[in-house]
Design a protein around this motif. Structure first.
Motif, short mmCIF file in Angstrom:
data_model
loop_
_atom_site.label_atom_id
_atom_site.label_comp_id
_atom_site.label_asym_id
_atom_site.label_seq_id
_atom_site.Cartn_x
_atom_site.Cartn_y
_atom_site.Cartn_z
N PHE C 12 -33.88 16.95 -37.84
CA PHE C 12 -34.66 17.86 -36.99
C PHE C 12 -35.50 17.07 -35.98
O PHE C 12 -35.50 17.37 -34.79
CB PHE C 12 -35.57 18.71 -37.89
CG PHE C 12 -36.20 19.88 -37.21
CD1 PHE C 12 -35.50 21.05 -37.02
CD2 PHE C 12 -37.50 19.82 -36.77
CE1 PHE C 12 -36.08 22.12 -36.40
CE2 PHE C 12 -38.09 20.89 -36.13
CZ PHE C 12 -37.38 22.04 -35.95
N PHE C 128 -29.21 33.09 -49.39
CA PHE C 128 -29.34 33.42 -47.97
C PHE C 128 -29.63 32.19 -47.14
O PHE C 128 -29.13 32.05 -46.02
CB PHE C 128 -30.45 34.46 -47.75
CG PHE C 128 -30.45 34.98 -46.34
CD1 PHE C 128 -29.51 35.91 -45.95
CD2 PHE C 128 -31.33 34.50 -45.40
CE1 PHE C 128 -29.47 36.36 -44.65
CE2 PHE C 128 -31.29 34.94 -44.10
CZ PHE C 128 -30.37 35.88 -43.73
N TYR C 131 -26.53 30.64 -46.29
CA TYR C 131 -25.91 31.32 -45.14
C TYR C 131 -26.47 30.79 -43.83
O TYR C 131 -25.74 30.50 -42.89
CB TYR C 131 -26.14 32.83 -45.25
CG TYR C 131 -25.78 33.61 -44.01
CD1 TYR C 131 -24.45 33.85 -43.70
CD2 TYR C 131 -26.75 34.09 -43.15
CE1 TYR C 131 -24.11 34.54 -42.56
CE2 TYR C 131 -26.42 34.78 -42.02
CZ TYR C 131 -25.11 35.01 -41.72
OH TYR C 131 -24.77 35.68 -40.58
N VAL C 132 -27.81 30.63 -43.77
CA VAL C 132 -28.44 30.15 -42.54
C VAL C 132 -27.95 28.74 -42.21
O VAL C 132 -27.60 28.45 -41.07
CB VAL C 132 -29.98 30.19 -42.67
CG1 VAL C 132 -30.62 29.55 -41.47
CG2 VAL C 132 -30.45 31.61 -42.81
N GLU C 135 -24.60 28.76 -40.80
CA GLU C 135 -24.58 29.18 -39.40
C GLU C 135 -25.03 28.05 -38.48
O GLU C 135 -24.46 27.85 -37.42
CB GLU C 135 -25.47 30.40 -39.20
CG GLU C 135 -24.96 31.65 -39.88
CD GLU C 135 -23.59 32.04 -39.38
OE1 GLU C 135 -23.41 32.20 -38.18
OE2 GLU C 135 -22.69 32.18 -40.22
N ILE C 139 -22.59 26.93 -35.57
CA ILE C 139 -22.89 27.02 -34.14
C ILE C 139 -22.78 25.64 -33.51
O ILE C 139 -22.20 25.47 -32.43
CB ILE C 139 -24.29 27.64 -33.92
CG1 ILE C 139 -24.27 29.09 -34.37
CG2 ILE C 139 -24.68 27.57 -32.46
CD1 ILE C 139 -25.60 29.78 -34.32
N PHE C 142 -19.17 24.84 -33.15
CA PHE C 142 -18.55 25.55 -32.01
C PHE C 142 -18.75 24.75 -30.74
O PHE C 142 -17.84 24.58 -29.93
CB PHE C 142 -19.20 26.92 -31.78
CG PHE C 142 -18.92 27.92 -32.86
CD1 PHE C 142 -17.83 27.80 -33.68
CD2 PHE C 142 -19.77 29.01 -33.04
CE1 PHE C 142 -17.58 28.71 -34.67
CE2 PHE C 142 -19.54 29.93 -34.03
CZ PHE C 142 -18.45 29.78 -34.85
N VAL C 143 -20.00 24.28 -30.55
CA VAL C 143 -20.29 23.54 -29.32
C VAL C 143 -19.50 22.24 -29.30
O VAL C 143 -18.92 21.87 -28.28
CB VAL C 143 -21.79 23.27 -29.20
CG1 VAL C 143 -22.08 22.48 -27.95
CG2 VAL C 143 -22.56 24.56 -29.19
N LEU C 161 -13.55 29.62 -33.58
CA LEU C 161 -14.72 30.51 -33.59
C LEU C 161 -14.37 31.85 -34.21
O LEU C 161 -15.11 32.36 -35.05
CB LEU C 161 -15.18 30.69 -32.15
CG LEU C 161 -16.42 31.52 -31.88
CD1 LEU C 161 -17.18 30.88 -30.74
CD2 LEU C 161 -16.05 32.92 -31.47
N ALA C 162 -13.22 32.42 -33.81
CA ALA C 162 -12.89 33.76 -34.27
C ALA C 162 -12.84 33.81 -35.79
O ALA C 162 -13.51 34.64 -36.42
CB ALA C 162 -11.55 34.18 -33.69
N LEU C 165 -16.19 32.96 -37.60
CA LEU C 165 -17.15 34.04 -37.43
C LEU C 165 -16.88 35.14 -38.46
O LEU C 165 -17.80 35.66 -39.09
CB LEU C 165 -17.00 34.59 -36.02
CG LEU C 165 -18.25 35.06 -35.35
CD1 LEU C 165 -19.28 33.95 -35.44
CD2 LEU C 165 -17.95 35.36 -33.91
N LEU C 166 -15.59 35.49 -38.62
CA LEU C 166 -15.24 36.49 -39.63
C LEU C 166 -15.67 36.00 -41.01
O LEU C 166 -16.17 36.77 -41.83
CB LEU C 166 -13.75 36.76 -39.60
CG LEU C 166 -13.25 37.51 -38.37
CD1 LEU C 166 -11.77 37.77 -38.48
CD2 LEU C 166 -13.98 38.83 -38.22
N LEU C 169 -19.22 36.67 -41.57
CA LEU C 169 -19.50 38.08 -41.81
C LEU C 169 -19.18 38.46 -43.25
O LEU C 169 -19.92 39.21 -43.89
CB LEU C 169 -18.70 38.96 -40.85
CG LEU C 169 -19.13 38.83 -39.39
CD1 LEU C 169 -18.25 39.67 -38.50
CD2 LEU C 169 -20.56 39.24 -39.22
N LEU C 172 -22.01 37.24 -45.36
CA LEU C 172 -23.20 38.08 -45.27
C LEU C 172 -23.01 39.37 -46.06
O LEU C 172 -23.92 39.81 -46.78
CB LEU C 172 -23.49 38.38 -43.80
CG LEU C 172 -24.82 39.05 -43.50
CD1 LEU C 172 -25.95 38.18 -43.99
CD2 LEU C 172 -24.96 39.27 -42.01
N ALA C 173 -21.80 39.95 -45.96
CA ALA C 173 -21.55 41.19 -46.70
C ALA C 173 -21.63 40.94 -48.20
O ALA C 173 -22.26 41.72 -48.94
CB ALA C 173 -20.19 41.75 -46.32
#
Lengths: 114, 138, 493
Positions: C12, C128, C131-132, C135, C139, C142-143, C161-162, C165-166, C169, C172-173
């Protein structure tokens, strides 16, 4: 309330899946937005909906179980923020891709597969 | 876009949005609001201005690079960790400082506010970056 | 214990420094120094965990089931250490390999945010929060994967990405449903509840959602299609980083979730995981053998070797879990190394395509040795780390009488050996064919080869001191399977 929300989640998932199966990249992004919103609602719904009794605001009720659970709200808020970032990145990526290739067709994306 | 109505409105709304952003930031500790929402509102004021006038001009007037906002914001976040480490508390535990101000009374300054301020600046920077890169100015 | 959070805080702080850095050389040196600091830190953490068993940090002083908890147990500390080694090697590699692209300074910002995500995922004790961190990692990846902004990279980036990303999701569900059912997201608290309560049918809905989410991240059999479509498009420095770290975070999450709290309905899940593992191994291995692009061969190998790790989880004896962890750490190092060597071959010859290149053994014998070490490690030739990893897994499967998966594992090892021999024959032994690449005569400096030398040495040492590494992984596996010490330490009983 739960039933209504459950139906809404179902509709959003259906619409999202339909949209990501389309050929256009823009529609794919719209599908992603639908799906992520459906998932956020699902998280919110799965942990119980309490209407009109927010925590930390106003006077505290005698029984804690009458209050809304703050944790799923925090979770959904975080998930929305993350979703916001990802959608913007996807849009920028699509924009760049369109600039380079001039196509919006997912069927054109076959070069890297084999 | 070249609408006179939007341009005149933008001048007033800009100031209102910044004010509103500050309110959201300051009440964030105990009430709805906070760094993220405040940051979005503050960034919105500039973005609105950009839509009404010219994005390129806005970018030039802004002078500071969006990445600098992010860096300062993240730096404030790290800064907010230090008091808790120095006081031998668990990481990120709030440390409060009470300051007596002559007329207004007691002011409580705490590390959560520093953290929120960091989030505020980071969100502003990120939103600017999104906006300028999607409108092709950066 | 603030040291628990340092694997997140150091990247960081480095991100802040790198955002404002304008000079490329400064960024490069900062990244090397910073990643070396991370390596030292991870060793200190490993030493401390070895002594204390667990490092627990309740963020902001909120006691365990309520706040976010960071927990480092044996497995986390092992993974942290191995990932720090890889990060250090890649930082050195990037010093020489990333020069031409625009905005290289930006690369380092996302490099360290990726590492922050990976380290965070390894040490968090909250679903959770995991999960963060996923992500954060995604992200930044992806870059990074679209870094050069060429047509191919953007195309690969969209596919990557596609599907990922799924995957998030689904994650998260699953997490939302899990919270709805148990009312907690703290892993230790979840384990405490789920290990004593057997509502198998209800739990399976969450478990299968998590399976799909981690399956996409880890690239297991029916969900791996994003990996071979995107990894070979990225810059080779970035591919080697991804090959070592990303899919293994998925495997880590698999092992963590399915040993700590999804322990209900074992008959179904273990059978299921074994079937998935078998298909993953065999299909990855077979797909690898038809390709002639080095990066594609290696990408498919990532998939086939994920199968071994899932296989260890599916057998679910302490020995098998230890084997899976051993395999994971061996594979992270060897896989990164093969990608780095592929990058060096490209630097030497100007092509990744095996038909275009040849005769490297004469041109640069050192590179040949550097290739042989990770290749033998991956294929499982005795003195090097891979042999012991595979041996433990196959022994565990035979002990538990899972003969089919043992046969598949051996066959896949042969397929791996075949692909490695193919690269060896084509790139090193064969004469350089007459084409536009034959005139290439770049030489490699010591600094170019240093990361590969570091990783190769570690692979060999892991083979020689296999019993020592095995002791550590066994300890980690015991800790995972037993579970109560994790629960008690985190919940402070």
């Amino acid at each position: 309330m739960e039933i209504l929300l459950a139906i809404l989640v179902g509709i959003l998932y259906t619409a999202g899946v339909y949209m990501i199966l389309r050929r256009s990249i823009v529609k794919f992004i719209i599908g992603i937005i639908f799906l992520s919103n459906a998932t956020n609602l699902l998280v919110f719904l799965a942990s119980g909906v309490v209407s009109g009794k927010p925590v930390f605001v106003g006077e505290e009720p005698a029984n804690a179980s009458q209050m809304a659970d703050p944790l799923p709200q925090a979770l959904v808020l975080t998930a929305i923020v993350i979703g916001f970032g990802i959608v913007v990145f996807t849009l920028a990526l699509k924009y760049k891709f369109f600039e380079l290739t001039g196509t919006d067709d997912l069927d054109q994306l076959k070069k890297t597969d084999n | 876009m070249n609408s006179v109505i939007l341009q005149i409105a933008a001048r007033y709304i800009k100031a209102l949005l910044v004010l509103f952003a500050m309110i959201a930031l300051l009440r964030g500790h105990n009430y709805p609001g906070g760094g993220f929402i405040g940051g979005l509102l503050a960034a919105l004021s500039v973005i609105y201005y950009g839509f009404a006038f010219n994005v390129r001009q806005v970018r030039e007037k802004l002078k500071v690079n969006p990445a600098t906002y992010i860096a300062i914001g993240l730096f404030l976040v790290v800064l907010s960790f230090i008091p808790s480490i120095l006081n031998q508390l668990e990481l990120m535990q709030g440390v409060w400082l009470k300051v007596q101000i002559p007329v207004l009374g007691e002011l409580k300054l705490g590390t959560p506010f520093l953290f929120d301020m960091g989030v505020f600046l980071t969100v502003i920077g990120v939103t600017f970056l999104f906006f300028f890169s999607l409108t092709k100015v950066e | 214990m603030t040291i628990t959070a340092l694997p997140i805080l150091i990247p960081f702080v480095l991100i802040i420094i790198l955002i404002i850095s304008r000079s490329l050389v400064f960024s490069k040196i900062t990244s090397i120094v910073g990643s070396f600091g991370l390596l030292i830190l991870s060793m200190i953490i490993f030493y401390k965990v070895n002594k204390l068993g667990f490092l627990v940090l309740n963020m902001a002083g909120w006691k365990s089931p309520y706040g976010i908890t960071l927990v480092i147990d044996f497995m986390s500390s092992l993974m942290l250490m191995v990932s720090s080694v890889i990060v250090f090697a890649i930082a050195i590699y990037a010093y020489r390999s990333l020069n031409e692209e625009k905005q290289v300074t930006k690369f380092y910002v996302f490099f360290f945010s990726l590492i922050m995500g990976v380290n965070g995922a390894f040490i968090t004790g909250d679903v959770f929060n995991l999960y963060v961190w996923f992500e954060v990692m995604l992200i930044s990846s992806f870059v990074l994967i679209t870094f050069g902004k060429s047509k191919e990279q953007l195309e690969g980036g969209i596919k990557y990405l596609a599907l990922n990303l799924l995957g998030s999701l689904f994650f998260l569900a699953g997490l939302g449903l899990l919270y709805g059912k148990t009312g907690t997201l703290n892993m230790a608290h979840l384990a405490d509840i789920l290990r004593n309560d057997h509502q198998a049918i209800l739990m399976n809905t969450s478990a299968i959602l998590f399976f799909i989410a981690f399956g996409i991240k880890a690239a297991v059999f029916p969900l791996f299609f994003w990996l071979p479509a995107s990894y070979h498009t990225a810059n080779i420095t970035i591919s080697s980083l991804f090959a070592g770290l990303l899919t293994k975070v998925g495997v880590y999450a698999f092992i963590r979730f399915f040993t700590l709290f999804f322990v209900h309905d074992q008959a179904f899940w273990h059978q299921f995981l074994l079937i998935i593992a078998g298909f993953t191994m065999i299909i990855g291995g077979m797909s690898a053998s038809v390709h002639y692009d080095t990066r594609k061969i290696l990408s498919y190998h990532i998939i086939s070797q994920i199968g071994y790790m899932i296989m260890g989880l599916g057998i679910y004896t302490p020995l098998a879990i230890a084997g899976a962890i051993f395999f994971t750490i061996h594979n992270m190092i060897a896989k990164t190394n093969t990608f780095i060597v592929a990058g060096l071959i490209y630097k030497l010859k100007g092509s990744f395509y095996l038909k275009d290149v040849g005769g490297i053994i004469k041109q640069n014998p050192v590179l040949a040795i550097l290739f042989v070490i990770p290749a033998f490690a991956l294929a499982g030739v005795p003195p090097i780390s891979g042999f012991f990893a595979k041996f433990i897994l196959i022994k565990a499967s035979i002990d538990d009488s899972h003969f089919v998966i043992a046969i598949i594992a051996v066959l896949t090892a042969l397929l791996t050996l075949y692909s490695m021999i193919k690269i060896w024959n084509e790139a090193f032994l064969k004469k350089q064919p007459d084409n536009e690449f034959s005139g290439q005569n770049t030489s490699l400096s010591f600094l170019d080869m240093l990361p590969s030398i570091i990783l190769g040495t570690i692979s060999i040492l892991m083979g020689i001191f296999a019993f020592k590494v095995f002791d550590f992984t066994m300890q980690a596996a015991d800790q995972l399977i037993e579970g109560t010490s994790y629960i008690n330490n985190v919940l402070n009983r």
